[in-house]
Design an enzyme around this catalytic site. Structure first.
Site, PDB file in Angstrom:
ATOM      1  N   LYS A  63       2.729 -11.288 -33.832  1.00 35.35           N
ATOM      2  CA  LYS A  63       2.819 -10.236 -34.851  1.00 35.35           C
ATOM      3  C   LYS A  63       4.242 -10.032 -35.359  1.00 35.35           C
ATOM      4  CE  LYS A  63       1.163  -6.642 -32.663  1.00 35.35           C
ATOM      5  NZ  LYS A  63       0.668  -7.077 -31.359  1.00 35.35           N
ATOM      6  N   ARG A  98       7.675 -16.195 -23.380  1.00 26.77           N
ATOM      7  CA  ARG A  98       8.611 -15.244 -23.990  1.00 26.77           C
ATOM      8  C   ARG A  98       9.395 -14.512 -22.912  1.00 26.77           C
ATOM      9  NH1 ARG A  98       6.203 -10.888 -28.113  1.00 26.77           N
ATOM     10  NH2 ARG A  98       5.645  -9.732 -26.252  1.00 26.77           N
ATOM     11  N   ARG A 144      12.357 -10.087 -21.460  1.00 23.52           N
ATOM     12  CA  ARG A 144      11.816  -8.747 -21.724  1.00 23.52           C
ATOM     13  C   ARG A 144      11.110  -8.250 -20.484  1.00 23.52           C
ATOM     14  NH1 ARG A 144       8.607  -7.920 -27.327  1.00 23.52           N
ATOM     15  NH2 ARG A 144       7.342  -6.616 -25.971  1.00 23.52           N
ATOM     16  N   ARG A 179      -0.809  -5.131 -19.912  1.00 22.55           N
ATOM     17  CA  ARG A 179      -0.740  -4.925 -21.363  1.00 22.55           C
ATOM     18  C   ARG A 179      -1.975  -5.496 -22.058  1.00 22.55           C
ATOM     19  NH1 ARG A 179       4.330  -7.600 -23.066  1.00 22.55           N
ATOM     20  NH2 ARG A 179       4.120  -6.637 -25.107  1.00 22.55           N
ATOM     21  N   ARG A 215      -2.209   1.871 -32.240  1.00 21.59           N
ATOM     22  CA  ARG A 215      -2.640   1.175 -31.032  1.00 21.59           C
ATOM     23  C   ARG A 215      -3.815   1.876 -30.355  1.00 21.59           C
ATOM     24  NH1 ARG A 215       2.089  -1.879 -30.157  1.00 21.59           N
ATOM     25  NH2 ARG A 215       2.480  -2.379 -28.008  1.00 21.59           N
TER      26      ARG A 215
HETATM   27  P1  AMP Z   1       5.413  -3.920 -28.599  1.00 20.99           P
HETATM   28  O1  AMP Z   1       6.750  -4.536 -28.785  1.00 20.99           O
HETATM   29  O2  AMP Z   1       4.744  -3.586 -29.906  1.00 20.99           O
HETATM   30  O3  AMP Z   1       4.520  -4.694 -27.683  1.00 20.99           O
HETATM   31  O4  AMP Z   1       5.658  -2.497 -27.906  1.00 20.99           O
HETATM   32  C1  AMP Z   1       6.308  -2.403 -26.663  1.00 20.99           C
HETATM   33  C2  AMP Z   1       5.949  -1.101 -25.983  1.00 20.99           C
HETATM   34  O5  AMP Z   1       6.297   0.018 -26.824  1.00 20.99           O
HETATM   35  C3  AMP Z   1       4.473  -0.906 -25.687  1.00 20.99           C
HETATM   36  O6  AMP Z   1       4.051  -1.545 -24.501  1.00 20.99           O
HETATM   37  C4  AMP Z   1       4.403   0.623 -25.580  1.00 20.99           C
HETATM   38  O7  AMP Z   1       4.924   1.097 -24.347  1.00 20.99           O
HETATM   39  C5  AMP Z   1       5.359   1.080 -26.679  1.00 20.99           C
HETATM   40  N1  AMP Z   1       4.651   1.227 -27.973  1.00 20.99           N
HETATM   41  C6  AMP Z   1       4.868   0.532 -29.112  1.00 20.99           C
HETATM   42  N2  AMP Z   1       4.036   0.900 -30.095  1.00 20.99           N
HETATM   43  C7  AMP Z   1       3.237   1.874 -29.553  1.00 20.99           C
HETATM   44  C8  AMP Z   1       2.162   2.648 -30.054  1.00 20.99           C
HETATM   45  N3  AMP Z   1       1.712   2.510 -31.311  1.00 20.99           N
HETATM   46  N4  AMP Z   1       1.587   3.548 -29.209  1.00 20.99           N
HETATM   47  C9  AMP Z   1       2.021   3.708 -27.950  1.00 20.99           C
HETATM   48  N5  AMP Z   1       3.019   2.993 -27.410  1.00 20.99           N
HETATM   49  C10 AMP Z   1       3.641   2.084 -28.197  1.00 20.99           C
END
Ligand code: AMP
Length: 194
Positions: A20, A134, A140, A151, A95
């Site tokens: 994404k 990754r 990360r 996740r 989400r």
């Molecule tokens: P991502 O990089 O999009 O995978 O986001 C990393 C982390 O940020 C996720 O595992 C959540 O802890 C937090 N996060 C990002 N976007 C959201 C969202 N829309 N709702 C809740 N937590 C979020």
């Protein structure tokens, strides 16, 4: 003839590891709209020692989602900034179902609506492979093996209802997420007409 510029208010859905982020950056650049990654915003928000920063850090490190009201407020403030008048691309939001409903309400208040809801679809084994890779490359903390499983489970439990919500209202467009980044980009270009 007067040319009417197409407005793009896009959301990108799809499991962690679906690519994404990469595609979001490319689309945003091409369409000339801000790329709003809630994950990036959360990673930037953990610096500092405030209670809020600690709460977000705990969620990030464990792979859990941050609470809906918090993320909804962050997105609400962001999409009302002047640069979003020309459209925006949301990457990583919504989400959960309450987030998706909050977004619809907010856009209705702003007399706007989403123009594209895209979902990347790809097999779980491929996702795990990519996330592990990754994690090794970027270090990360949430790409460590036990966190990856969590996740993906959170995605299935909480984010699938989001795709169903958009599918039911006839807004969801699925994108095959297998293949090279260029191939996937070509598929998206066809859907967006740009
Ligand atoms: P991502 O990089 O999009 O995978 O986001 C990393 C982390 O940020 C996720 O595992 C959540 O802890 C937090 N996060 C990002 N976007 C959201 C969202 N829309 N709702 C809740 N937590 C979020």
């Amino acid at each position: 003839m007067v040319s009417v510029k197409t407005m793009f208010r896009i959301i990108l859905l799809g499991p962690p590891g679906a690519g994404k982020g990469t595609q979001a950056a490319r689309i945003a650049k091409r369409c000339g709209i801000p790329h709003i990654s809630t994950g990036e915003m959360m990673r930037a928000a953990v610096v500092g020692k405030s209670a809020l920063a600690k709460q977000i850090k705990a969620a990030l490190d464990s792979g859990k989602l941050v609470p809906d009201p918090l993320i909804v407020e962050v997105v609400k403030a962001r999409i009302q900034k002047p640069d979003c008048k020309k459209g925006f691309l949301l990457d990583g939001f919504p989400r959960t179902l309450p987030q998706a409903q909050a977004l619809d309400r907010l856009l209705a208040e702003l007399r706007a609506s989403l123009t594209h809801v895209l979902e990347f679809v790809l097999p779980e084994e491929e996702l795990k492979r990519r996330l592990l890779q990754r994690g090794e490359k970027e270090g990360r903390s949430d790409d460590a093996p036990p966190v990856i499983e969590k996740r993906l489970k959170i995605y299935k439990d909480q984010t699938r209802p989001v795709s169903d919500f958009y599918r039911r209202s006839g807004r969801l467009q699925e994108i095959d997420g297998l293949g090279s980044m260029d191939e996937i980009e070509r598929r998206i270009k066809i859907v967006l007409g740009k």
